[in-house]
Design a protein around this motif. Structure first.
Motif, PDB file in Angstrom:
ATOM      1  N   GLU A  81      -6.628  42.065  31.383  1.00  0.00           N
ATOM      2  CA  GLU A  81      -7.007  43.430  31.046  1.00  0.00           C
ATOM      3  C   GLU A  81      -6.976  43.611  29.533  1.00  0.00           C
ATOM      4  O   GLU A  81      -6.509  42.741  28.790  1.00  0.00           O
ATOM      5  N   ASP A  82      -7.457  44.752  29.081  1.00  0.00           N
ATOM      6  CA  ASP A  82      -7.492  45.023  27.635  1.00  0.00           C
ATOM      7  C   ASP A  82      -6.125  44.860  27.000  1.00  0.00           C
ATOM      8  O   ASP A  82      -5.991  44.313  25.899  1.00  0.00           O
ATOM      9  N   ASP A  83      -5.103  45.372  27.665  1.00  0.00           N
ATOM     10  CA  ASP A  83      -3.763  45.400  27.076  1.00  0.00           C
ATOM     11  C   ASP A  83      -2.741  45.325  28.204  1.00  0.00           C
ATOM     12  O   ASP A  83      -2.660  46.231  29.031  1.00  0.00           O
ATOM     13  N   LEU A  84      -1.982  44.241  28.256  1.00  0.00           N
ATOM     14  CA  LEU A  84      -1.003  44.034  29.330  1.00  0.00           C
ATOM     15  C   LEU A  84       0.393  44.522  28.961  1.00  0.00           C
ATOM     16  O   LEU A  84       1.314  44.402  29.768  1.00  0.00           O
ATOM     17  N   ARG A  85       0.555  45.101  27.807  1.00  0.00           N
ATOM     18  CA  ARG A  85       1.893  45.498  27.376  1.00  0.00           C
ATOM     19  C   ARG A  85       2.443  46.653  28.214  1.00  0.00           C
ATOM     20  O   ARG A  85       1.724  47.571  28.583  1.00  0.00           O
ATOM     21  N   ASN A  86       3.737  46.550  28.484  1.00  0.00           N
ATOM     22  CA  ASN A  86       4.459  47.593  29.192  1.00  0.00           C
ATOM     23  C   ASN A  86       5.639  47.998  28.308  1.00  0.00           C
ATOM     24  O   ASN A  86       6.394  47.139  27.840  1.00  0.00           O
ATOM     25  N   PHE A  87       5.808  49.291  28.082  1.00  0.00           N
ATOM     26  CA  PHE A  87       6.816  49.752  27.140  1.00  0.00           C
ATOM     27  C   PHE A  87       8.063  50.314  27.826  1.00  0.00           C
ATOM     28  O   PHE A  87       8.855  51.021  27.199  1.00  0.00           O
ATOM     29  N   SER A  88       8.241  49.976  29.110  1.00  0.00           N
ATOM     30  CA  SER A  88       9.407  50.489  29.826  1.00  0.00           C
ATOM     31  C   SER A  88      10.713  49.928  29.258  1.00  0.00           C
ATOM     32  O   SER A  88      11.735  50.635  29.205  1.00  0.00           O
ATOM     33  N   ASP A  89      10.714  48.669  28.821  1.00  0.00           N
ATOM     34  CA  ASP A  89      11.930  48.120  28.213  1.00  0.00           C
ATOM     35  C   ASP A  89      12.227  48.776  26.869  1.00  0.00           C
ATOM     36  O   ASP A  89      13.394  48.932  26.488  1.00  0.00           O
ATOM     37  N   ALA A  90      11.193  49.175  26.150  1.00  0.00           N
ATOM     38  CA  ALA A  90      11.406  49.903  24.902  1.00  0.00           C
ATOM     39  C   ALA A  90      12.119  51.223  25.174  1.00  0.00           C
ATOM     40  O   ALA A  90      13.011  51.629  24.414  1.00  0.00           O
ATOM     41  N   VAL A  91      11.747  51.870  26.263  1.00  0.00           N
ATOM     42  CA  VAL A  91      12.419  53.113  26.653  1.00  0.00           C
ATOM     43  C   VAL A  91      13.886  52.843  26.963  1.00  0.00           C
ATOM     44  O   VAL A  91      14.783  53.584  26.531  1.00  0.00           O
ATOM     45  N   LEU A  92      14.172  51.761  27.702  1.00  0.00           N
ATOM     46  CA  LEU A  92      15.556  51.409  28.016  1.00  0.00           C
ATOM     47  C   LEU A  92      16.357  51.126  26.747  1.00  0.00           C
ATOM     48  O   LEU A  92      17.533  51.493  26.642  1.00  0.00           O
ATOM     49  N   MET A  93      15.731  50.482  25.785  1.00  0.00           N
ATOM     50  CA  MET A  93      16.410  50.177  24.524  1.00  0.00           C
ATOM     51  C   MET A  93      16.760  51.462  23.779  1.00  0.00           C
ATOM     52  O   MET A  93      17.868  51.612  23.256  1.00  0.00           O
ATOM     53  N   LEU A  94      15.813  52.389  23.738  1.00  0.00           N
ATOM     54  CA  LEU A  94      16.093  53.669  23.084  1.00  0.00           C
ATOM     55  C   LEU A  94      17.216  54.409  23.791  1.00  0.00           C
ATOM     56  O   LEU A  94      18.107  54.988  23.148  1.00  0.00           O
ATOM     57  N   GLN A  95      17.192  54.384  25.113  1.00  0.00           N
ATOM     58  CA  GLN A  95      18.244  55.053  25.873  1.00  0.00           C
ATOM     59  C   GLN A  95      19.600  54.410  25.618  1.00  0.00           C
ATOM     60  O   GLN A  95      20.614  55.106  25.484  1.00  0.00           O
ATOM     61  N   ALA A  96      19.624  53.073  25.525  1.00  0.00           N
ATOM     62  CA  ALA A  96      20.887  52.384  25.252  1.00  0.00           C
ATOM     63  C   ALA A  96      21.429  52.755  23.874  1.00  0.00           C
ATOM     64  O   ALA A  96      22.647  52.795  23.661  1.00  0.00           O
TER      65      ALA A  96
END
Length: 210
Positions: A126-141
């Motif tokens: 696909e155009d972009d396979l990136r998922n930013f859910s781990d980035a959200v977890l990092m911010l929450q941590a």
């Protein structure tokens, strides 16, 4: 989520000895070793810290490839955070998530006339396979749920907002144009036209003054 912190000093461009704290995390979902770099204690001392989600680009970040602007964006971000504080999330998502070897295959297709999105599609991605859910977890941590986001990419902005992170404002990076036959003008223009990146197309297309 557990985290481990260590102090580091960074060399960026002509600058050296930029202090930061590097943070690793336990409990991320995609199995990659993402890290955060915290400048000037931004996760503790700033009411609304500046953050950037930067996807790893070996060819641009390390070898300063003429095909992209990733290394220049990274350096700009570190300089800004050195001056004003911030948190850089360095995400192991090479080639918009397709991996390094596939990105090199895409380079070959780009040399034949395809743009970055067309090359990824031709390889079956696909155009972009990136998922930013781990980035959200990092911010929450790190205890961050109210931020300023440094990006030109609306996908990153939407990913944070959809996850409940309050983005107070968006700070764009410059259009880092590399002129010449092997430059990145077409790459930058494609990000604007196909990916809706918030860059000034006139700046991209403006000839370099001699």
């Amino acid at each position: 989520m557990a985290e481990v912190r260590a102090r580091v000093e960074l060399n960026v461009g002509q600058r050296s000895h930029i202090p930061a704290e590097i943070v690793s995390f336990e409990g991320l979902k995609d199995g990659e070793e993402h890290v955060a770099l915290v400048f000037n204690g931004a996760d503790k001392n700033q009411e609304v810290p500046l953050i950037r989600m930067h996807s790893e680009c070996l060819t641009g970040d390390v070898f300063h490839s003429s095909r992209c602007d990733c290394g220049e964006q990274l350096n700009e971000c570190i300089e800004e955070m050195h001056q004003h504080g911030g948190v850089l999330l360095y995400l192991r998502q090479e080639g918009r998530g397709i991996g390094l070897y596939n990105k090199i295959d895409a380079y070959v297709l780009q040399s034949q006339g395809m743009n970055t999105y067309e090359a990824n599609n031709h390889l079956g991605f696909e155009d972009d396979l990136r998922n930013f859910s781990d980035a959200v977890l990092m911010l929450q941590a790190l205890g961050l749920d109210h931020v300023k986001l440094m990006t030109n990419n609306p996908r990153k902005l939407n990913a944070l907002r959809n996850a409940g992170i309050q983005v107070e404002s968006v700070v764009g990076t410059q259009a880092h144009v590399k002129a010449g036959e092997s430059g990145n003008r077409h790459y930058l223009a494609t990000k604007v036209e196909h990916g809706s990146h918030m860059l000034d197309i006139d700046t991209i297309n403006k000839p370099k003054s001699k």
